[in-house]
Motif scaffolding. Structure first.
Motif, PDB file in Angstrom:
ATOM      1  N   GLN A 241       0.833  -1.211   0.000  1.00 32.03           N
ATOM      2  CA  GLN A 241       0.000   0.000   0.000  1.00 32.03           C
ATOM      3  C   GLN A 241       0.866   1.258   0.000  1.00 32.03           C
ATOM      4  N   ALA A 242       1.961   1.224   0.734  1.00 36.28           N
ATOM      5  CA  ALA A 242       2.874   2.383   0.761  1.00 36.28           C
ATOM      6  C   ALA A 242       3.451   2.621  -0.637  1.00 36.28           C
ATOM      7  N   ALA A 243       3.802   1.536  -1.320  1.00 31.84           N
ATOM      8  CA  ALA A 243       4.373   1.666  -2.667  1.00 31.84           C
ATOM      9  C   ALA A 243       3.349   2.287  -3.620  1.00 31.84           C
ATOM     10  N   ILE A 244       2.097   1.845  -3.491  1.00 29.23           N
ATOM     11  CA  ILE A 244       1.014   2.399  -4.322  1.00 29.23           C
ATOM     12  C   ILE A 244       0.803   3.877  -3.989  1.00 29.23           C
ATOM     13  N   LEU A 245       0.848   4.175  -2.686  1.00 31.10           N
ATOM     14  CA  LEU A 245       0.613   5.564  -2.264  1.00 31.10           C
ATOM     15  C   LEU A 245       1.729   6.503  -2.729  1.00 31.10           C
ATOM     16  N   LEU A 246       2.943   6.010  -2.824  1.00 32.16           N
ATOM     17  CA  LEU A 246       4.030   6.865  -3.319  1.00 32.16           C
ATOM     18  C   LEU A 246       3.741   7.325  -4.744  1.00 32.16           C
ATOM     19  N   VAL A 247       3.227   6.397  -5.565  1.00 32.94           N
ATOM     20  CA  VAL A 247       2.865   6.758  -6.941  1.00 32.94           C
ATOM     21  C   VAL A 247       1.675   7.713  -6.936  1.00 32.94           C
ATOM     22  N   LYS A 248       0.679   7.383  -6.109  1.00 30.09           N
ATOM     23  CA  LYS A 248      -0.541   8.193  -6.115  1.00 30.09           C
ATOM     24  C   LYS A 248      -0.325   9.583  -5.509  1.00 30.09           C
ATOM     25  N   LEU A 249       0.560   9.668  -4.493  1.00 26.91           N
ATOM     26  CA  LEU A 249       0.853  10.976  -3.895  1.00 26.91           C
ATOM     27  C   LEU A 249       1.474  11.892  -4.940  1.00 26.91           C
ATOM     28  N   ASN A 250       2.334  11.314  -5.762  1.00 28.02           N
ATOM     29  CA  ASN A 250       2.952  12.096  -6.818  1.00 28.02           C
ATOM     30  C   ASN A 250       1.894  12.629  -7.799  1.00 28.02           C
ATOM     31  N   ALA A 251       0.985  11.746  -8.225  1.00 30.13           N
ATOM     32  CA  ALA A 251      -0.083  12.178  -9.139  1.00 30.13           C
ATOM     33  C   ALA A 251      -0.976  13.219  -8.452  1.00 30.13           C
ATOM     34  N   PHE A 252      -1.229  12.997  -7.168  1.00 28.42           N
ATOM     35  CA  PHE A 252      -2.083  13.902  -6.400  1.00 28.42           C
ATOM     36  C   PHE A 252      -1.512  15.318  -6.381  1.00 28.42           C
ATOM     37  N   THR A 253      -0.219  15.408  -6.068  1.00 33.78           N
ATOM     38  CA  THR A 253       0.378  16.745  -5.963  1.00 33.78           C
ATOM     39  C   THR A 253       0.676  17.338  -7.339  1.00 33.78           C
ATOM     40  N   GLU A 254       0.961  16.466  -8.333  1.00 36.46           N
ATOM     41  CA  GLU A 254       1.306  16.977  -9.660  1.00 36.46           C
ATOM     42  C   GLU A 254       0.092  17.537 -10.401  1.00 36.46           C
ATOM     43  N   TYR A 255      -1.036  16.812 -10.362  1.00 34.54           N
ATOM     44  CA  TYR A 255      -2.185  17.311 -11.140  1.00 34.54           C
ATOM     45  C   TYR A 255      -3.571  16.932 -10.618  1.00 34.54           C
TER      46      TYR A 255
END
Ligand SMILES: *Cc1c(COP(=O)(O)O)cnc(C)c1O
Length: 375
Positions: A241-255
């Motif tokens: 879940q942490a690995a998934i969240l690292l990707v999603k946090l990036n998308a979240f903050t980027e756009y």
């Protein structure tokens, strides 16, 4: 049409998410892998607190916050009546008593006058010790922490920010999940930042509280794994879940956050003379965990919900029943009419499809259907 389109998000992020998950599968550290620590570091950087501690879900995050602040038997904790059950449930689990407080009808967040009155009443009564308030950043807009911290100082209350829906919201540029003595969030899939299962996080600036929470989430661990210095729980965020969240946090903050704002602006523009659109206070921003409109009464709200359903447009009612009127809290003796704005909100709110992967066409379709109905 999806209410929250997690599949569209996955299609978008598939390559990165698949490779992040595969990485974990290959290195094999399914529990406490390096991704968890990396995520904690990135979360605290984004939110702007000194510490962040991941845990198993947003409810555990709240429970750990109460445990770390030593809140329990004989304590009163003030909670808005218009929120998800978890906000109050953890207070009862800790052995304390939730005291329900009404909301502002414009933002749906805790009402400071109602809070002051509730604190005074509890003090006068003398049976319970006023200990903390748990403001909720409902639908993505932070509560009014300026006013709340005045009250908290005056009455010596801890603030525990329930930012399960607030992650990404701001007040004057300061991030949600940074306003409490301890703040919490949830990574339930449908939240603004969600994983593919359960997850949560706790934020604080206080090193001592951070150490206590780290110990408590891990069976009250002391210096090594089989040294236990207090009673704790088992509440971990899985490495996957942490690995998934690292990707999603990036998308979240980027756009993604920007897209939520863009769709909300478009809804606002198309709907503002048809229904009451979300009210965001001056200097505040919402992460639009929900885009919630308000109708004039229950009959109109329910009819609109049915009408949209017939057109294939999914909507949700957050929340149909205020907490002080739940069967689970009947023992506390609240009566219907005691928290009027929380009760009214339950009858009049309707949340519309909201997620970063909406399109102009979907927003137009939903807004057009609402306009037709309102005629
Ligand atoms: C979702 C939510 C929670 C609980 O989070 P979980 O991760 O489902 O345990 C707590 N408070 C609020 C306001 C929420 O919306």
């Amino acid at each position: 049409m999806q209410f929250i389109d997690l599949k569209a998000q996955y299609e978008h992020l598939k390559q990165d998410i698949d490779s992040a998950v595969n990485n974990v599968l290959s290195h094999g550290q399914y529990i406490n892998g390096k991704e968890v620590e990396k995520l904690e570091y990135e979360l605290q950087n984004y939110v702007g607190t000194n510490h962040s501690i991941c845990c198993a879900n947003g409810t555990d995050a709240l429970q750990l916050a109460l445990m770390a602040l030593n809140i329990g038997h004989g304590d009163a904790v003030f909670v808005p009546a218009f929120t998800f059950m978890a906000t109050a449930e953890v207070v009862s689990l800790a052995g304390a008593v939730p005291i329900f407080v009404d909301i502002d009808y414009d933002t749906f967040n805790i009402n400071c006058e109602s809070l002051k009155t509730a604190v005074k009443n509890i003090k006068e009564e003398g049976r319970l010790n006023p200990k903390a308030v748990i403001p909720v950043d409902l639908f993505g807009q932070p509560a009014d922490y300026n006013a709340l911290s005045d009250i908290a100082h005056r009455y010596n209350l801890y603030i525990i920010e329930d930012g399960a829906q607030g992650f990404g919201g701001t007040v004057k540029g300061r991030q949600a999940c940074s306003f409490g003595d301890i703040s919490t969030t949830s990574f339930f899939p449908a939240k603004p930042l969600g994983c593919y299962g359960d997850g949560g996080a706790i934020f604080t600036d206080d090193k001592e509280l951070c150490d206590v929470i780290m110990s408590m989430r891990s069976h009250g661990k002391g210096n090594h794994k089989y040294d236990h210095v207090r009673i704790g729980v088992n509440s971990r965020l899985d490495t996957i879940q942490a690995a998934i969240l690292l990707v999603k946090l990036n998308a979240f903050t980027e756009y993604e956050l920007e897209m939520r704002q863009k769709w909300a602006d478009m809804y606002n523009h198309l709907l503002e003379d048809k229904v009451k659109t979300p009210y965001i206070k001056q200097g505040f921003s919402s992460s639009y965990a929900q885009y919630t409109v308000t109708l004039s009464d229950k009959i109109q709200r329910d009819a609109l919900k049915d009408y949209l359903k017939e057109k294939g447009i999914p909507t949700m009612i957050y929340y149909p029943k205020a907490l002080h009127l739940q069967e689970a809290y009947r023992c506390l003796g609240y009566e219907k009419g005691s928290l009027p704005f929380s009760e009214l909100a339950c009858e009049c709110v309707l949340s519309l499809p909201m997620h970063p992967y909406l399109t102009k066409e979907i927003i137009q379709e939903v807004s057009y259907a609402i306009s037709e109905f309102m005629k």
